[in-house]
Design an enzyme around this catalytic site. Structure first.
Site, PDB file in Angstrom:
ATOM      1  N   TYR A  55       0.792  -1.204  -0.007  1.00 17.58           N
ATOM      2  CA  TYR A  55       0.108   0.020  -0.049  1.00 17.58           C
ATOM      3  C   TYR A  55       0.938   0.991   0.046  1.00 17.58           C
ATOM      4  CZ  TYR A  55      -4.064  -2.987   0.754  1.00 17.58           C
ATOM      5  OH  TYR A  55      -4.757  -3.920   0.554  1.00 17.58           O
ATOM      6  N   PRO A 209     -15.814  -3.960   0.643  1.00 18.21           N
ATOM      7  CA  PRO A 209     -17.367  -4.324   0.833  1.00 18.21           C
ATOM      8  C   PRO A 209     -18.294  -3.274   0.322  1.00 18.21           C
ATOM      9  CG  PRO A 209     -16.169  -3.183   2.745  1.00 18.21           C
ATOM     10  CD  PRO A 209     -14.851  -3.425   1.676  1.00 18.21           C
ATOM     11  N   LEU A 210     -17.787  -2.452   0.034  1.00 22.46           N
ATOM     12  CA  LEU A 210     -18.917  -1.346  -0.561  1.00 22.46           C
ATOM     13  C   LEU A 210     -18.554  -1.327  -2.207  1.00 22.46           C
ATOM     14  CD1 LEU A 210     -18.197   1.689   1.880  1.00 22.46           C
ATOM     15  CD2 LEU A 210     -20.183  -0.109   1.750  1.00 22.46           C
ATOM     16  N   GLY A 211     -17.853  -2.242  -2.617  1.00 19.95           N
ATOM     17  CA  GLY A 211     -17.748  -2.393  -4.004  1.00 19.95           C
ATOM     18  C   GLY A 211     -16.572  -1.714  -4.599  1.00 19.95           C
ATOM     19  N   GLY A 212     -15.955  -1.182  -3.573  1.00 18.89           N
ATOM     20  CA  GLY A 212     -14.482  -0.469  -4.171  1.00 18.89           C
ATOM     21  C   GLY A 212     -14.731   1.214  -4.505  1.00 18.89           C
TER      22      GLY A 212
HETATM   23  N1  LIG Z   1      -6.617  -8.330  -0.218  1.00 20.04           N
HETATM   24  C1  LIG Z   1      -7.006  -7.609  -1.303  1.00 20.04           C
HETATM   25  O1  LIG Z   1      -6.357  -8.080  -2.418  1.00 20.04           O
HETATM   26  C2  LIG Z   1      -7.717  -6.343  -1.110  1.00 20.04           C
HETATM   27  C3  LIG Z   1      -8.013  -5.473  -2.467  1.00 20.04           C
HETATM   28  C4  LIG Z   1      -8.688  -4.528  -2.346  1.00 20.04           C
HETATM   29  C5  LIG Z   1      -8.841  -3.650  -0.981  1.00 20.04           C
HETATM   30  N2  LIG Z   1      -8.272  -4.487   0.211  1.00 20.04           N
HETATM   31  C6  LIG Z   1      -8.521  -4.077   1.703  1.00 20.04           C
HETATM   32  O2  LIG Z   1      -9.987  -3.813   1.803  1.00 20.04           O
HETATM   33  C7  LIG Z   1     -10.321  -2.758   1.981  1.00 20.04           C
HETATM   34  C8  LIG Z   1     -11.638  -1.902   1.489  1.00 20.04           C
HETATM   35  O3  LIG Z   1     -11.625  -2.163   0.011  1.00 20.04           O
HETATM   36  P1  LIG Z   1     -11.613  -0.976  -0.695  1.00 20.04           P
HETATM   37  O4  LIG Z   1     -10.809   0.226  -0.129  1.00 20.04           O
HETATM   38  O5  LIG Z   1     -11.157  -1.282  -2.136  1.00 20.04           O
HETATM   39  O6  LIG Z   1     -13.259  -0.482  -1.253  1.00 20.04           O
HETATM   40  P2  LIG Z   1     -14.481  -0.251  -0.190  1.00 20.04           P
HETATM   41  O7  LIG Z   1     -14.156  -0.223   1.027  1.00 20.04           O
HETATM   42  O8  LIG Z   1     -15.476  -1.016  -0.802  1.00 20.04           O
HETATM   43  O9  LIG Z   1     -14.896   0.981  -0.719  1.00 20.04           O
HETATM   44  C9  LIG Z   1     -13.949   2.238  -0.391  1.00 20.04           C
HETATM   45  C10 LIG Z   1     -14.593   3.799  -0.718  1.00 20.04           C
HETATM   46  O10 LIG Z   1     -15.974   3.593   0.154  1.00 20.04           O
HETATM   47  C11 LIG Z   1     -15.797   4.939   0.507  1.00 20.04           C
HETATM   48  N3  LIG Z   1     -16.530   4.752   1.837  1.00 20.04           N
HETATM   49  C12 LIG Z   1     -16.058   4.075   3.026  1.00 20.04           C
HETATM   50  N4  LIG Z   1     -16.890   4.365   3.989  1.00 20.04           N
HETATM   51  C13 LIG Z   1     -17.989   4.904   3.587  1.00 20.04           C
HETATM   52  C14 LIG Z   1     -19.043   5.293   4.113  1.00 20.04           C
HETATM   53  N5  LIG Z   1     -19.476   5.157   5.341  1.00 20.04           N
HETATM   54  N6  LIG Z   1     -20.001   6.140   3.141  1.00 20.04           N
HETATM   55  C15 LIG Z   1     -19.462   6.409   2.100  1.00 20.04           C
HETATM   56  N7  LIG Z   1     -18.699   6.274   1.473  1.00 20.04           N
HETATM   57  C16 LIG Z   1     -17.611   5.419   2.149  1.00 20.04           C
HETATM   58  C17 LIG Z   1     -14.375   5.570   0.718  1.00 20.04           C
HETATM   59  O11 LIG Z   1     -14.607   6.804   0.626  1.00 20.04           O
HETATM   60  P3  LIG Z   1     -13.319   7.817   1.284  1.00 20.04           P
HETATM   61  O12 LIG Z   1     -12.112   7.335   0.595  1.00 20.04           O
HETATM   62  O13 LIG Z   1     -13.685   9.084   0.662  1.00 20.04           O
HETATM   63  O14 LIG Z   1     -13.391   7.729   2.849  1.00 20.04           O
HETATM   64  C18 LIG Z   1     -13.766   4.895  -0.428  1.00 20.04           C
HETATM   65  O15 LIG Z   1     -13.919   5.668  -1.499  1.00 20.04           O
HETATM   66  C19 LIG Z   1      -8.922  -1.574   1.508  1.00 20.04           C
HETATM   67  O16 LIG Z   1      -8.870  -0.498   2.111  1.00 20.04           O
HETATM   68  C20 LIG Z   1      -7.944  -2.672   1.726  1.00 20.04           C
HETATM   69  O17 LIG Z   1      -7.652  -2.437   3.150  1.00 20.04           O
HETATM   70  C21 LIG Z   1      -7.704  -5.678   0.002  1.00 20.04           C
END
Ligand SMILES: NC(=O)c1ccc[n+]([C@@H]2O[C@H](COP(=O)([O-])OP(=O)(O)OC[C@H]3O[C@@H](n4cnc5c(N)ncnc54)[C@H](OP(=O)(O)O)[C@@H]3O)[C@@H](O)[C@H]2O)c1
Length: 301
Positions: A55, A209-212
């Site tokens: 990261y 969890p929110l679709g990315g």
């Molecule tokens: N193992 C793997 O291969 C892998 C791959 C992808 C991700 N991950 C992990 O999983 C985590 C989550 O995945 P992700 O970040 O890809 O996608 P996500 O959690 O589905 O979506 C992140 C987005 O959701 C927004 N968000 C979060 N909470 C919210 C809320 N309560 N209301 C409105 N918008 C909200 C964030 O906004 P803001 O940024 O504006 O706060 C960001 O733009 C990552 O941070 C990482 O730690 C792991």
């Protein structure tokens, strides 16, 4: 924030964690703002933080997310109670990400993560993704070695199939599985991975969890979800997190956040109680989301 055990008999951590990817990837906030997001997460009761050595923006700053969390947690009175999970197995070539889960690479990566985190042992060390060029058992064997030597206290897997989970469990105790899971992609509810986790006391960490970050806006734009959110006095994103917790109690969602408002939303989601009728209505609304029914390929990140 309510708490749950990490793995069977493990330490109690918040029921919703924070994904720290958005603090280190393109579009990340300035350092001071990023520290404040972590502090706000601690203040709303979040004690589980997910990061990875990869990261960062490019090879020159591998460990950016780990160093940032170390700094943020050290500077806040609640930081000592937090648990950081990190991952190894994805290398950086310049800006490009490349799977590398050779045993020797994993050992080097783990020791570098220990230094970046300033820890004597990593609370949860996850294989970021199986490497098709390396026998999976060899990568898992390296994690078992790190566990045996005390460099890591618990082992997790990410981006794995049920067969890989079974294979790994024959080699090492597995505390967690981190796979792609959200309203668009519920394949692990059918593949047997979620059932195996529930039966085996393995915490399931749904990533994106929110679709990315590219799909999250579609939640609020969905008329069906917006109406349900209004009825619950919540936002569409909060409803999705509450839905995950209500339907699969062993899950520990890790929504990514780069704004304080996002971690505050996680805390509100923890407090929501969804009745069966609301859950059914939510799932009907998910079916109308753009792209629903076409599970997107999960990209390890
Ligand atoms: N193992 C793997 O291969 C892998 C791959 C992808 C991700 N991950 C992990 O999983 C985590 C989550 O995945 P992700 O970040 O890809 O996608 P996500 O959690 O589905 O979506 C992140 C987005 O959701 C927004 N968000 C979060 N909470 C919210 C809320 N309560 N209301 C409105 N918008 C909200 C964030 O906004 P803001 O940024 O504006 O706060 C960001 O733009 C990552 O941070 C990482 O730690 C792991």
């Amino acid at each position: 924030m309510q708490t749950q055990e990490l793995g069977r008999g493990g330490p109690r951590v918040s029921r919703i964690g924070m994904g720290a990817l958005p603090l280190s990837f393109d579009g990340r906030p300035p350092r001071d703002a990023a520290l404040k997001v972590v502090w706000r997460a601690l203040e709303v009761g979040i004690t589980f933080f997910d990061t990875a050595d990869s990261y960062c923006l490019h090879a020159g700053e591998v460990g950016h997310g780990e160093r940032l969390l170390r700094e943020a947690l050290a500077a806040h009175p609640a930081g000592a109670g937090a648990l950081v999970a990190t991952k190894g197995g994805i290398a950086r070539d310049g800006r490009r990400m490349r799977k590398d889960a050779h045993p020797a690479t994993l050992r080097r990566a783990c020791h570098a993560s220990l230094r970046a985190l300033g820890a004597e042992a990593i609370e949860l060390y996850q294989l970021h993704a199986p490497d098709p060029r390396v026998p999976f058992a060899d990568s898992v064997g390296a994690l078992a070695g790190l566990l045996a030597e005390g460099s890591v206290l618990r082992v997790g897997l990410s981006n794995v199939t049920l067969a890989q989970l079974d294979e790994a469990r024959a080699i090492v105790a597995v505390t967690s599985v981190q796979n792609h899971f959200n309203p668009w992609d519920r394949s692990d509810a059918r593949s047997g991975v979620l059932d195996a986790c529930a039966a085996g006391g393995i915490t399931y960490l749904p990533f994106s969890p929110l679709g990315g970050s590219r799909r999250v806006a579609l939640l609020a734009q969905s008329p069906g979800l917006a109406a349900l959110a209004r009825a619950q006095g919540a936002t569409a994103a909060e409803l999705v997190l509450a839905w995950l917790l209500a339907r699969w109690p062993a899950m520990l969602p890790i929504p990514g956040a780069s704004r304080a408002g996002s971690v505050e939303g996680a805390a509100r989601a923890d407090a929501l109680r969804l009745e069966p009728a609301a859950l059914a209505a939510l799932e009907a609304a998910f079916a109308a989301l753009p792209g629903a029914g076409r599970a997107p390929a999960a990209a390890a990140a």
